[in-house]
Write an enzyme that holds these catalytic residues in place. Structure first.
Site, PDB file in Angstrom:
ATOM      1  N   ASP A  33       0.601  -1.533  -0.263  1.00  0.00           N
ATOM      2  CA  ASP A  33      -0.045   0.222   0.072  1.00  0.00           C
ATOM      3  C   ASP A  33       0.554   1.132  -0.410  1.00  0.00           C
ATOM      4  O   ASP A  33       1.980   1.389   1.109  1.00  0.00           O
ATOM      5  CB  ASP A  33      -0.563   0.080   0.759  1.00  0.00           C
ATOM      6  CG  ASP A  33      -2.338   1.186   1.319  1.00  0.00           C
ATOM      7  OD1 ASP A  33      -1.729   1.654   0.374  1.00  0.00           O
ATOM      8  OD2 ASP A  33      -3.196   0.752   1.912  1.00  0.00           O
ATOM      9  N   ASP A  34       0.676   2.070  -0.943  1.00  0.00           N
ATOM     10  CA  ASP A  34       1.256   3.408  -0.921  1.00  0.00           C
ATOM     11  C   ASP A  34       3.438   3.376  -1.097  1.00  0.00           C
ATOM     12  O   ASP A  34       3.973   3.719  -0.504  1.00  0.00           O
ATOM     13  CB  ASP A  34       1.340   4.503   0.416  1.00  0.00           C
ATOM     14  CG  ASP A  34      -0.244   4.861   0.302  1.00  0.00           C
ATOM     15  OD1 ASP A  34      -0.768   4.755  -1.144  1.00  0.00           O
ATOM     16  OD2 ASP A  34      -0.728   5.619   1.172  1.00  0.00           O
ATOM     17  N   CYS A  69      -6.195   5.048  -3.864  1.00  0.00           N
ATOM     18  CA  CYS A  69      -5.711   2.914  -3.141  1.00  0.00           C
ATOM     19  C   CYS A  69      -7.228   2.719  -3.918  1.00  0.00           C
ATOM     20  O   CYS A  69      -6.866   1.752  -4.743  1.00  0.00           O
ATOM     21  CB  CYS A  69      -5.868   2.878  -1.926  1.00  0.00           C
ATOM     22  SG  CYS A  69      -4.360   3.927  -1.072  1.00  0.00           S
ATOM     23  N   ASP A 262      -0.485  -0.096  -4.795  1.00  0.00           N
ATOM     24  CA  ASP A 262      -1.671  -0.623  -5.753  1.00  0.00           C
ATOM     25  C   ASP A 262      -0.913   1.031  -5.942  1.00  0.00           C
ATOM     26  O   ASP A 262      -1.817   2.036  -7.254  1.00  0.00           O
ATOM     27  CB  ASP A 262      -2.700   0.176  -5.060  1.00  0.00           C
ATOM     28  CG  ASP A 262      -2.111   0.920  -3.625  1.00  0.00           C
ATOM     29  OD1 ASP A 262      -1.552   1.433  -3.145  1.00  0.00           O
ATOM     30  OD2 ASP A 262      -3.512   1.105  -2.508  1.00  0.00           O
ATOM     31  N   ASN A 263      -0.315   2.364  -5.571  1.00  0.00           N
ATOM     32  CA  ASN A 263       0.097   3.848  -6.304  1.00  0.00           C
ATOM     33  C   ASN A 263       0.979   3.436  -5.667  1.00  0.00           C
ATOM     34  O   ASN A 263       1.643   3.265  -4.800  1.00  0.00           O
ATOM     35  CB  ASN A 263      -0.442   4.564  -6.192  1.00  0.00           C
ATOM     36  CG  ASN A 263      -1.514   4.239  -4.609  1.00  0.00           C
ATOM     37  OD1 ASN A 263      -2.464   4.009  -4.059  1.00  0.00           O
ATOM     38  ND2 ASN A 263      -0.323   4.667  -3.347  1.00  0.00           N
TER      39      ASN A 263
END
Length: 469
Positions: A33-34, A69, A262-263
């Site tokens: 995540d991130d 997200c 996700d990013n």
């Protein structure tokens, strides 16, 4: 601590030969995540990077289609752009785990397709930001889904038929234990069936809470000072543990392992404190590491890919046809065509590397995102204004844009159009200006801008193979 060097030698022994298997392959997808690549977000993952750099393929040009997200996760699960799955941001009103998602999209998403064709499916971790755990989403045999957004302690999981709350159990460790138990149980009871396991830990998302054993590990590390500056991850042990269990259960030789995020993320670039959402490489580029049967070893692959492409690639690995409604394009054949000679992989883009990707984002600023503790007015429609970031707002209503990430022969460019009152344009030559300091949007020839405008108009309405520009 698990000896990864031993595991590496075992991995090499089973993956160095392009073996043919009579059963469909297993697939392990780890989604952080991130986690960025531009600011060295993978550097703390020493063992994971050692594993994939020696025995897998690293994609140097992997992108999210929407740098936030929930839309990005929806795209990964469906293989569709956000303008087709209609998840525009992290809110319910923005489509995150909304009615359309639950009724129309989840039942035909990747896990449901694999489950329908005999795969045992497993999920553990953060699902979608607005998931609250009243029931297990379709497509999962075993489900351990986090309620809401990333956190490390004091959380609730939907554990199959019930919700279970935890106070002092570190979430990443729990997810690793649940996944390892799934591998072992499946090996004993369902050995004849392939599995699809998706592990989605909270790291490296805020609140940036380390496990006690890792407290202070990065106390002396500063955010990377890139030229655009001002103008702690604990997934490594989990990855090592999961690879060890795959080897223990004799699954490793027929399993594809995917690591991605996700990013991306920025930390002070363009005077923005810390977040994603922006059309810059820090935010839109994501890590993508893959190893498995027939995947080239010790290769850094430059072909442009999107998170949209994972769903069709996984389906083809599983021997299934790709549904017409999927926008992404499988890179399975690209991997097969790659010469494993690393020297040949460091040249300019090959013909089949040419591609145009769409990046799209909808600014969240509205009356409801106003923070009275920060300067400004409700009518400014600013968003993500926090005291932690000294009220430097991370989003606004006019931060709505579409971009073309353009890869062609001797061309590495991004072109973006903003939906605001100024018709603002940003474009960068990434080959010459990797930190995106010099906006060439208004320096392009009129015909170039017009062509990009037409391309964006088509891409933002595209569906299925019409998106394969």
């Amino acid at each position: 601590m698990i000896n990864l060097l031993l595991i590496l030698s075992l991995v090499w022994s089973v993956l160095s030969v392009n073996q043919q298997h009579s059963t469909p392959p297993n697939i392990l997808l780890v989604l952080s995540d991130d986690q960025d690549t531009e600011l060295h977000g993978l550097h703390p993952l020493h063992q994971t990077m050692q594993l994939f750099s020696m025995y897998g393929t690293q994609f140097s040009n992997a992108f999210t289609s929407t740098p936030i997200c929930c839309p990005s996760r929806a795209s990964l699960l469906t293989g569709q752009y956000a303008h087709n799955h209609m998840t525009f941001n992290n809110s319910l009103t923005g489509g995150c785990n909304g009615q359309l998602w639950r009724e129309k999209l989840e039942p035909r998403a990747l896990p449901a397709l694999l489950q329908k064709h005999g795969y045992q499916t497993f999920f553990a971790g953060k699902y979608l930001n607005q998931y609250k755990g009243d029931k297990v989403p379709p497509g999962w045999h075993e489900f351990h889904g986090l309620h809401g957004n990333s956190r490390y302690y004091n959380y609730t999981l939907r554990e199959n038929t019930k919700n279970v709350s935890y106070t002092d159990t570190y979430l990443t460790d729990l997810l690793s234990e649940r996944a390892a138990a799934f591998f072992r149980n499946t090996a004993q009871k369902e050995r004849q069936k392939p599995f699809f396991a998706m592990i989605s830990p909270p790291a490296a998302h805020e609140p940036f809470t380390p496990a006690p054993r890792h407290a202070g590990s990065f106390a002396h590390v500063l955010a990377l000072r890139t030229p655009s500056f001002n103008a702690p991850v604990t997934v490594d042990e989990m990855m090592t543990n999961l690879v060890a269990v795959l080897n223990e259960t004799q699954y490793l030789r027929n399993t594809y392992i995917i690591y991605t995020s996700d990013n991306g993320y920025h930390l002070g670039q363009f005077a923005q404190p810390f977040d994603k959402r922006q059309p810059y490489e820090t935010d839109i580029k994501v890590p993508l590491l893959i190893l498995g049967p027939g995947v080239p070893a010790s290769v850094k692959l430059h072909i442009p890919v999107s998170l949209l492409d994972l769903a069709p690639t996984i389906l083809e690995w599983a021997g299934l046809s790709v549904p017409d409604y999927i926008d992404g394009r499988s890179f399975k054949d690209d991997l097969l065509r790659v010469n494993v000679n690393v020297q040949n992989m460091n040249n300019t883009l090959q013909p089949y590397h040419q591609r145009t990707l769409l990046i799209e984002y909808w600014g969240e600023g509205n009356d409801d995102t106003y923070n009275p503790l920060c300067p400004g007015q409700r009518s400014d429609h600013l968003a993500q204004c926090t005291l932690v970031a000294e009220c430097h707002c991370q989003d606004s209503c006019n931060n709505t844009y579409t971009c073309v990430r353009d890869f062609r022969y001797n061309l590495d460019r991004i072109y973006c159009e903003f939906q605001d009152f100024e018709n603002f344009v940003e474009a960068y030559d990434l080959a010459r200006d990797p930190y995106q300091l010099h906006n060439i949007g208004f320096d392009l020839l009129s015909i170039e801008r017009a062509m990009y405008g037409i391309l964006l108009k088509n891409l933002t309405k595209c569906a299925s193979k019409a998106c394969h520009v």
